[in-house]
Design an enzyme around this catalytic site. Structure first.
Site, PDB file in Angstrom:
ATOM      1  N   LYS A   1     -88.704 -30.371  51.141  1.00 59.63           N
ATOM      2  CA  LYS A   1     -88.045 -29.774  50.500  1.00 59.63           C
ATOM      3  C   LYS A   1     -87.872 -29.572  48.848  1.00 59.63           C
ATOM      4  O   LYS A   1     -86.898 -29.310  48.128  1.00 59.63           O
ATOM      5  CB  LYS A   1     -87.213 -31.224  50.691  1.00 59.63           C
ATOM      6  N   ASN A   2     -88.697 -30.729  48.010  1.00 61.37           N
ATOM      7  CA  ASN A   2     -87.800 -31.243  46.880  1.00 61.37           C
ATOM      8  C   ASN A   2     -88.885 -30.033  46.464  1.00 61.37           C
ATOM      9  O   ASN A   2     -88.147 -29.496  45.107  1.00 61.37           O
ATOM     10  CB  ASN A   2     -88.558 -32.223  46.242  1.00 61.37           C
TER      11      ASN A   2
ATOM     12  N   ARG B   1     -78.009 -33.535  43.783  1.00 59.81           N
ATOM     13  CA  ARG B   1     -77.949 -33.863  42.880  1.00 59.81           C
ATOM     14  C   ARG B   1     -78.665 -32.162  42.074  1.00 59.81           C
ATOM     15  O   ARG B   1     -78.264 -31.956  41.181  1.00 59.81           O
ATOM     16  CB  ARG B   1     -79.038 -34.592  42.053  1.00 59.81           C
TER      17      ARG B   1
ATOM     18  N   CYS C   1     -77.106 -42.158  41.813  1.00 62.74           N
ATOM     19  CA  CYS C   1     -77.072 -41.927  42.941  1.00 62.74           C
ATOM     20  C   CYS C   1     -77.447 -43.340  43.892  1.00 62.74           C
ATOM     21  O   CYS C   1     -77.821 -44.307  42.553  1.00 62.74           O
ATOM     22  CB  CYS C   1     -77.911 -41.481  43.029  1.00 62.74           C
TER      23      CYS C   1
ATOM     24  N   ARG D   1     -79.718 -42.618  36.617  1.00 59.85           N
ATOM     25  CA  ARG D   1     -80.793 -40.844  37.028  1.00 59.85           C
ATOM     26  C   ARG D   1     -79.823 -40.470  35.949  1.00 59.85           C
ATOM     27  O   ARG D   1     -78.699 -39.312  36.049  1.00 59.85           O
ATOM     28  CB  ARG D   1     -80.481 -40.386  38.439  1.00 59.85           C
ATOM     29  N   PRO D   2     -80.550 -40.775  34.591  1.00 58.76           N
ATOM     30  CA  PRO D   2     -79.024 -39.902  33.390  1.00 58.76           C
ATOM     31  C   PRO D   2     -80.383 -38.369  33.388  1.00 58.76           C
ATOM     32  O   PRO D   2     -81.279 -38.176  34.161  1.00 58.76           O
ATOM     33  CB  PRO D   2     -80.307 -40.431  32.206  1.00 58.76           C
ATOM     34  N   ILE D   3     -80.149 -37.414  32.821  1.00 56.60           N
ATOM     35  CA  ILE D   3     -79.772 -35.671  32.489  1.00 56.60           C
ATOM     36  C   ILE D   3     -80.087 -35.506  31.159  1.00 56.60           C
ATOM     37  O   ILE D   3     -80.289 -34.189  30.853  1.00 56.60           O
ATOM     38  CB  ILE D   3     -78.739 -35.048  32.794  1.00 56.60           C
ATOM     39  N   ASP D   4     -79.993 -36.431  29.966  1.00 61.68           N
ATOM     40  CA  ASP D   4     -80.301 -35.981  28.319  1.00 61.68           C
ATOM     41  C   ASP D   4     -81.310 -35.471  28.341  1.00 61.68           C
ATOM     42  O   ASP D   4     -81.837 -34.311  27.716  1.00 61.68           O
ATOM     43  CB  ASP D   4     -81.049 -37.482  28.459  1.00 61.68           C
TER      44      ASP D   4
ATOM     45  N   ASP E   1     -91.229 -41.662  45.970  1.00 68.51           N
ATOM     46  CA  ASP E   1     -90.886 -41.681  47.263  1.00 68.51           C
ATOM     47  C   ASP E   1     -91.537 -41.765  48.664  1.00 68.51           C
ATOM     48  O   ASP E   1     -90.725 -41.698  49.918  1.00 68.51           O
ATOM     49  CB  ASP E   1     -90.273 -39.573  47.286  1.00 68.51           C
TER      50      ASP E   1
ATOM     51  N   ILE F   1     -89.880 -46.046  38.443  1.00 63.30           N
ATOM     52  CA  ILE F   1     -89.572 -44.686  38.243  1.00 63.30           C
ATOM     53  C   ILE F   1     -87.835 -45.041  38.272  1.00 63.30           C
ATOM     54  O   ILE F   1     -87.138 -44.681  37.429  1.00 63.30           O
ATOM     55  CB  ILE F   1     -89.747 -43.575  39.237  1.00 63.30           C
TER      56      ILE F   1
ATOM     57  N   ARG G   1     -80.905 -34.988  55.568  1.00 66.64           N
ATOM     58  CA  ARG G   1     -80.891 -34.726  54.357  1.00 66.64           C
ATOM     59  C   ARG G   1     -82.523 -34.048  54.291  1.00 66.64           C
ATOM     60  O   ARG G   1     -82.629 -33.095  53.506  1.00 66.64           O
ATOM     61  CB  ARG G   1     -80.290 -35.217  52.861  1.00 66.64           C
TER      62      ARG G   1
END
Ligand code: UD1
Length: 436
Positions: A25-26, A96, A120, A125-128, A309, A331, A401
Site C-alpha cells: 500500500k505505502n 495523509r 493523526c 506528524r510534521p511536514i517541515d 508499522d 518513530i 484502509r
C-alpha cells in the site's frame, strides 16, 4: 454506515496453509502520485485493492487526470489533462499521503497546492522536512488558510540534508527534483523499499536517479518523463502481520509473493521468540514452536530496522510470550493507543513514555474492542485469533484502509473470523467483497 462493520472472531485455531501477499500500500501511494508526472499513460500493476489507494485515485481524478481501473489490481493513469493544481482537504483528511501530489505536481507544473494534513492517531506528524526540501529546490512555499502551496519559476537541483529520516519527505523531494534543472543530492534519505520502488518507477519513466536504498540519493533532473508499466512491490507489512498471526496462534504458514530481504528485521524477531523460519526465493514459511513463545526486546527504527508499522503486532505476540519483554517506539510518539484495548483482553502491559513493558500472559481472553488505527487494528485481530472465546472488533474501517480481504485470507488459513454489523447481522462473503 461503513463504520458500523466489525469482525467477529472465535479464537484458538492455529493458522495453517499458504497466503498470497498483495502489493505494498505505502509503495503504491508514491507510485500513483509519480504516475501523473508525465502526459503519457502509466500502468500500475499489483495494486492493492484497499481504501487508501481508492481515496488517492479519487484525488488524482479530482485534479483532472484520467484513471482507468482495468481490474481490481491494475490501473492506467494519464496525467495529460490535469486541470487543477489544488488537492482538496476532503482527500488529505482521509489519507495523509495525498501530499505526494504536492511533489509530483510541483515537479511537473512548478506549482501546486495541497490541503495541510493534520496530526493523526499515531502522532503529530510534521511536514517541515517536505517543505524544507521544496524550498531548497527554489520553490516558494506558503502555509496559510489550511493549505500548503508551492510555486517556482524554475526548480533548480540542490543539496538537501534531511535532519530526520523521513519516508514521506524523501519520496516527495525525489519526485519534485526528478524534473528540476541540474543535480540534487538528498542526504540522510530514507532507505525503505518503497522509496526504492518510487525511484525505480521514475527511472523507468526516464528519470535519472541513483542511490535509492542507500542514505544518499543523487538525482540528475530531466526535462520530461514518459509512460511505462510497473508492478508494485509486495507488502512487507501485510506479510509480517500474517507471520506474526501464525506465531501467536501456534500456526504454520507460508507467505507467498514476498521479497524475503525486505522482511529481515521481522524474521529475526520471529527467530528470537522461538519460531522456525524457512526462506525461499519469493516465500517465507513460519512455524511456531509447540510450547510458549520466548520474550525479547525490540526497538522500532527506520529501514532496515524493525518497522514501526509492525510494532503493535509485535507487542501483541510478546503479550503471550513466556516472560518479560520490552518494546521501544522510536518513530512516532503516540503509537500505544491500542494498549488499553489489549489490556481489556487480558494483556499485562505498562507503558512509560515510548517504552512498553510486557509481562506475557498465557492467553488473551475474548472481549469487545475497537480498532484505533490501521496497524493496531490488525494487531487486535491477531490477539482475537489467539484468545479464548469470542472477540468483536469495532471500527474495522481502519483495518480495511490497508489490508485487502483480510478476513477472507485469514479464513483460508483456518481462522474463525466473520464480518458483521453492529446491529448483529453477519455479512455474507459476497457482500464483504463488494465493500472491500
Ligand atoms: C511512512 C509510512 C508509515 C510508516 C512511516 C515510518 C507511508 C504512506 N506511510 O509515513 O506507514 O509508519 O513511514 O516508517 O509510506 N518527520 C518530521 N518532519 C517531516 C516528516 C517526518 O519530523 O517533515 C518525522 C515524523 O514525525 C516521524 C519520522 O519523521 O517521527 C518518520 O516519519 P516519516 O518517515 O516521514 O513517515 P511517513 O512518511 O509519514
Amino acid at each position: 454506515m461503513e463504520h458500523s462493520e466489525q469482525y467477529i472472531i472465535n479464537g484458538g485455531t492455529p493458522l495453517q496453509g499458504d497466503v498470497h501477499i498483495g502489493g505494498a500500500k505505502n509503495a503504491a501511494l508514491g507510485l500513483l502520485a509519480a504516475a501523473i508526472m508525465t502526459d503519457d499513460t502509466v500502468t500500475i500493476e499489483n495494486l492493492p485493492d484497499v481504501r487508501d489507494i481508492n481515496v488517492l485515485l479519487s484525488a488524482i481524478e479530482g485534479i483532472g487526470a484520467s484513471v482507468d481501473r482495468v481490474n481490481a489490481h491494475t490501473v492506467r493513469i494519464c496525467g495529460k489533462n490535469i486541470s487543477g493544481l489544488s488537492v482538496d482537504y476532503e482527500y488529505i483528511k482521509k489519507i495523509r499521503a495525498s501530499y505526494y501530489l504536492l511533489g509530483a505536481l510541483l515537479g511537473k507544473y512548478k506549482k501546486a497546492e495541497v490541503a495541510l494534513p493534520g496530526g493523526c492517531a499515531i502522532g503529530a506528524r510534521p511536514i517541515d522536512l517536505h517543505l524544507k526540501g521544496f524550498r531548497a529546490l527554489g520553490a516558494n512555499v506558503d502555509i496559510s488558510h489550511g493549505l500548503m502551496s508551492a510555486e517556482a519559476e524554475r526548480l533548480v537541483g540542490s543539496h538537501i540534508y534531511m535532519d530526520k529520516v523521513s519516508v514521506g519527505a524523501t519520496i516527495n523531494v525525489l519526485m519534485a527534483s526528478a524534473l528540476a534543472e541540474g543535480k540534487t543530492v538528498i542526504e540522510n534519505a530514507a532507505k525503505e523499499p518503497h522509496v526504492v520502488d518510487v525511484a525505480n518507477l521514475l527511472n523507468k519513466m526516464g528519470a535519472n536517479i541513483r542511490g535509492a536504498g542507500t542514505d544518499v540519493i543523487r538525482i540528475q533532473g530531466v526535462e520530461k518523463l514518459h509512460g511505462t508499466t510497473y508492478p508494485v512491490i509486495p507488502d512487507q507489512i501485510e506479510a509480517g502481520t500474517f507471520m506474526f498471526a501464525a506465531a501467536a496462534t501456534g500456526g504454520d504458514i507460508t507467505v507467498r509473493n514476498v521479497i524475503p530481504k525486505h522482511l529481515e528485521a521481522t524474521t529475526a524477531k520471529l527467530l528470537d521468540i522461538g519460531c522456525r523460519i524457512a526462506l525461499y526465493d519469493d516465500a517465507i514459511r513460519v512455524t511456531a514452536p509447540s510450547g510458549r513463545l520466548r520474550p525479547t526486546s525490540v526497538t522500532t527504527l527506520p529501514y532496515p530496522g524493525f518497522p514501526t508499522d509492525m510494532q503493535p503486532q509485535m507487542a501483541v505476540v510478546l503479550g503471550i510470550a513466556d516472560g518479560h519483554s520490552t518494546v521501544t517506539e522510536s518513530i512516532f510518539e503516540s503509537r500505544y493507543k491500542y494498549v488499553g484495548e489489549l489490556t481489556r483482553m487480558g494483556a499485562n502491559i505498562k507503558v512509560e513514555g515510548n517504552i512498553a513493558m510486557i509481562d506475557g500472559v498465557e492467553k488473551y481472553s475474548g472481549a469487545q474492542v475497537s480498532a484505533p488505527d490501521l496497524r493496531a487494528g490488525a494487531a487486535l485481530v491477531i490477539a482475537g485469533l489467539q484468545a479464548e472465546g469470542q472477540t468483536v472488533i469495532d471500527d474495522i474501517y481502519y483495518i480495511e484502509r490497508g489490508y485487502e480481504s483480510f478476513d477472507e485470507k485469514l479464513r483460508a488459513l483456518g481462522a474463525k473470523i466473520e464480518k458483521g454489523r453492529k446491529n448483529g447481522s453477519i455479512k455474507t462473503e459476497k457482500d464483504a467483497r463488494f465493500s472491500a
